[in-house]
Motif scaffolding. Structure first.
Motif, PDB file in Angstrom:
ATOM      1  N   TRP A 145       0.702  -1.149  -0.122  1.00 25.93           N
ATOM      2  CA  TRP A 145      -0.099  -0.258   0.072  1.00 25.93           C
ATOM      3  C   TRP A 145       0.661   1.393  -0.031  1.00 25.93           C
ATOM      4  O   TRP A 145       2.050   1.201   0.724  1.00 25.93           O
ATOM      5  CB  TRP A 145      -1.080   0.159   1.567  1.00 25.93           C
ATOM      6  CG  TRP A 145      -1.919  -1.191   1.153  1.00 25.93           C
ATOM      7  CD1 TRP A 145      -2.538  -1.597   0.203  1.00 25.93           C
ATOM      8  CD2 TRP A 145      -2.539  -1.413   2.186  1.00 25.93           C
ATOM      9  NE1 TRP A 145      -3.646  -2.459   0.616  1.00 25.93           N
ATOM     10  CE2 TRP A 145      -3.713  -2.480   1.949  1.00 25.93           C
ATOM     11  CE3 TRP A 145      -2.400  -1.461   3.737  1.00 25.93           C
ATOM     12  CZ2 TRP A 145      -4.648  -3.302   2.868  1.00 25.93           C
ATOM     13  CZ3 TRP A 145      -3.519  -1.980   4.739  1.00 25.93           C
ATOM     14  CH2 TRP A 145      -4.474  -2.846   4.091  1.00 25.93           C
TER      15      TRP A 145
ATOM     16  N   PRO B 298       2.553  -2.496   6.108  1.00 21.17           N
ATOM     17  CA  PRO B 298       1.682  -2.029   5.134  1.00 21.17           C
ATOM     18  C   PRO B 298       2.285  -1.217   3.998  1.00 21.17           C
ATOM     19  O   PRO B 298       1.785  -1.364   2.890  1.00 21.17           O
ATOM     20  CB  PRO B 298       0.786  -0.911   6.168  1.00 21.17           C
ATOM     21  CG  PRO B 298       1.440  -0.747   7.331  1.00 21.17           C
ATOM     22  CD  PRO B 298       2.584  -1.829   7.544  1.00 21.17           C
ATOM     23  N   VAL B 299       3.350  -0.606   4.256  1.00 14.90           N
ATOM     24  CA  VAL B 299       3.914   0.167   3.274  1.00 14.90           C
ATOM     25  C   VAL B 299       5.449  -0.193   2.911  1.00 14.90           C
ATOM     26  O   VAL B 299       6.264  -1.017   3.541  1.00 14.90           O
ATOM     27  CB  VAL B 299       4.140   1.738   3.400  1.00 14.90           C
ATOM     28  CG1 VAL B 299       2.633   2.389   3.731  1.00 14.90           C
ATOM     29  CG2 VAL B 299       4.693   1.928   5.074  1.00 14.90           C
TER      30      VAL B 299
ATOM     31  N   GLU C  35       0.850   5.349   1.512  1.00 16.32           N
ATOM     32  CA  GLU C  35       0.659   5.582   2.777  1.00 16.32           C
ATOM     33  C   GLU C  35      -0.957   5.965   2.817  1.00 16.32           C
ATOM     34  O   GLU C  35      -1.606   5.848   3.888  1.00 16.32           O
ATOM     35  CB  GLU C  35       1.257   6.874   3.342  1.00 16.32           C
ATOM     36  CG  GLU C  35       1.096   7.187   4.864  1.00 16.32           C
ATOM     37  CD  GLU C  35       2.093   8.519   5.008  1.00 16.32           C
ATOM     38  OE1 GLU C  35       2.772   9.009   4.057  1.00 16.32           O
ATOM     39  OE2 GLU C  35       1.776   8.895   6.140  1.00 16.32           O
TER      40      GLU C  35
ATOM     41  N   ALA D 175      -3.192   3.046   2.962  1.00 14.33           N
ATOM     42  CA  ALA D 175      -2.949   2.378   4.480  1.00 14.33           C
ATOM     43  C   ALA D 175      -3.816   3.077   5.263  1.00 14.33           C
ATOM     44  O   ALA D 175      -4.651   2.248   6.118  1.00 14.33           O
ATOM     45  CB  ALA D 175      -1.375   2.392   4.929  1.00 14.33           C
TER      46      ALA D 175
ATOM     47  N   ILE E 171      -6.486   0.792   6.975  1.00 16.68           N
ATOM     48  CA  ILE E 171      -6.159   0.209   8.507  1.00 16.68           C
ATOM     49  C   ILE E 171      -7.419   0.859   9.472  1.00 16.68           C
ATOM     50  O   ILE E 171      -7.697  -0.121  10.393  1.00 16.68           O
ATOM     51  CB  ILE E 171      -4.932   0.776   8.902  1.00 16.68           C
ATOM     52  CG1 ILE E 171      -3.621   0.273   8.100  1.00 16.68           C
ATOM     53  CG2 ILE E 171      -4.816   0.425  10.480  1.00 16.68           C
ATOM     54  CD1 ILE E 171      -2.289   1.034   8.437  1.00 16.68           C
TER      55      ILE E 171
END
Ligand code: MUC
Ligand code: MG
Length: 382
Positions: free
Chosen positions: A205, A228-229, A207, A210, A214
């Motif tokens: 992902w 995630p990133v 940011e 995400a 999230i």
């Protein structure tokens, strides 16, 4: 020159291609097979040790491939060890560090094999050379990654029924974030009260994606968000860790102690996934864990989906960690269709039990290995 009996006689890197029990879908690769990269070091007196440098998806996950590991060991790293006294492990590890840059996976396999030999000579489990065990078994999560929500739920139910796993990590990041969120929350609801659910995005992902994804995962009760990133964006990881209450875990961001130090200084993660090969070896992984501990961060025992050798090497280290708040995911051998150890690892009551014997405490089945290795024409291993 007069060589002691403990001199290193051979260093062999062996590739073994094995089908997985089902396709294993990550954001970076869909695995239908796994290539184990094994290392065998033998001394003149016949004492031998094993290590593993297995990675995921060729070059799709990391910078070393099974083939690069084998070539670099055969051509560059083995010559640094041949003829040397295997009892001088510290000196040999220094020689490997000075003689070659990078190559964390290859170095980890060699380090493991050297420590296996040393521990066998001393008659102690490898964990004794890493500080000593504080536990004899490790909780083990399972990864649901079939790509299908219904199939994942059925698989989780079967694992609960067998009392093999009750923590499930879901691989996401391949589909649109909204689809992934719906998939995760459906599984989370189906397992409510019986198992916990976490996700691994494998860097997929941005940011902004995400941030959007999230929030509903956190509200839906997902307990942990892994990588995630992209690894290249530690500041984004730090902002996410600050913004969300759900813990953010670093995996690919952690290529050893220097990364661990940077991430800790930037408050970039709440939990570290410690992996022995990704860290550059057992001692480097120990340093990563120590950096987590002194900074009050959570710890998780990660895997590169290794076979039995790499899995038990990891377990020998993780068993020495004072805190292992998030358990482990050392299920690699269970994803493979072939057992390569003489004795399969013991998974029982949601935990992996550590063997008590000297060194790694496990041995590959040499006949099976001879039959399955990629270069089947090579001389037999006996
Ligand atoms: C990763 O990124 O954590 C660990 C479990 C699994 O299914 O994939 C690996 C790699
Ligand atoms: Mg991961």
């Amino acid at each position: 020159i007069l060589r002691p009996d403990t001199a290193i006689d051979t260093v062999e890197a062996i590739l073994v291609d094995l089908p997985t029990i089902r396709p294993h879908q990550l954001s970076v690769a869909t695995m239908r097979s796994q290539t184990l990269a094994l290392v065998r070091i033998r001394c003149r007196d016949g004492q031998e040790g094993w290590g593993e440098a297995t990675t995921i998806g060729g070059l799709q996950y990391g910078e070393e491939s099974p083939e690069s590991v084998k070539t670099n060991i055969d051509r560059h790293l083995a010559p640094l060890l041949l003829g040397e006294d295997a009892r001088g492990v510290g000196r040999l590890l220094l020689k490997l560090r000075r003689g070659a840059r990078g190559n964390r996976f290859a170095k980890c396999a060699l380090e493991t094999a050297l420590l296996d030999i040393q521990a066998r000579r001393l008659g102690v489990p490898l964990s004794d050379l890493l500080g000593g065990r504080v536990r004899d078994s490790l909780p083990v999560a399972w990864t649901l990654a079939s790509g299908d929500t219904g199939r994942d739920i059925a698989e989780a139910e079967a694992m609960l029924e067998q009392r093999r796993h009750r923590v499930f990590k879901l691989k996401i990041g391949l589909r649109a974030p909204e689809e992934d969120v719906a998939h995760v929350l459906a599984i989370r609801r189906a397992l409510d009260g019986r198992a916990s659910v976490r996700v691994d995005v494998n860097q997929a992902w941005s940011e902004m994606q995400a941030e959007r994804a999230i929030a509903p995962l956190q509200d839906g009760g997902v307990e942990l968000i892994e990588q995630p990133v992209p690894r290249e964006h530690p500041a984004a990881l730090a902002r996410l860790a600050r913004r969300f209450a759900v813990p953010i875990m670093a995996d690919e961001s952690l290529h050893g102690p220097a990364d661990a130090n940077q991430l800790a200084r930037q408050d970039a993660a709440d939990v570290f996934a410690v992996k022995i090969a990704q860290s550059g070896g057992l001692f480097a992984a120990r340093q990563v864990a120590e950096i987590a501990a002194v900074n009050g961060l959570g710890l998780y025992g990660g895997t590169m989906l290794e076979g039995g050798i790499g899995t038990i090497a990891s377990a020998q280290l993780f068993a020495t960690f004072e805190q292992l708040d998030w358990g482990s995911e050392l299920f690699g051998p269970l994803l493979l269709t072939e057992e390569l150890l003489t004795e399969p690892l013991c998974y029982r009551d949601f935990e992996l039990r550590l063997p008590s014997g000297p060194g790694l405490g496990v041995r590959p089945d040499l006949d099976k290995l001879a039959a399955l290795r990629r270069d089947r024409t090579a001389p037999r291993l006996h």
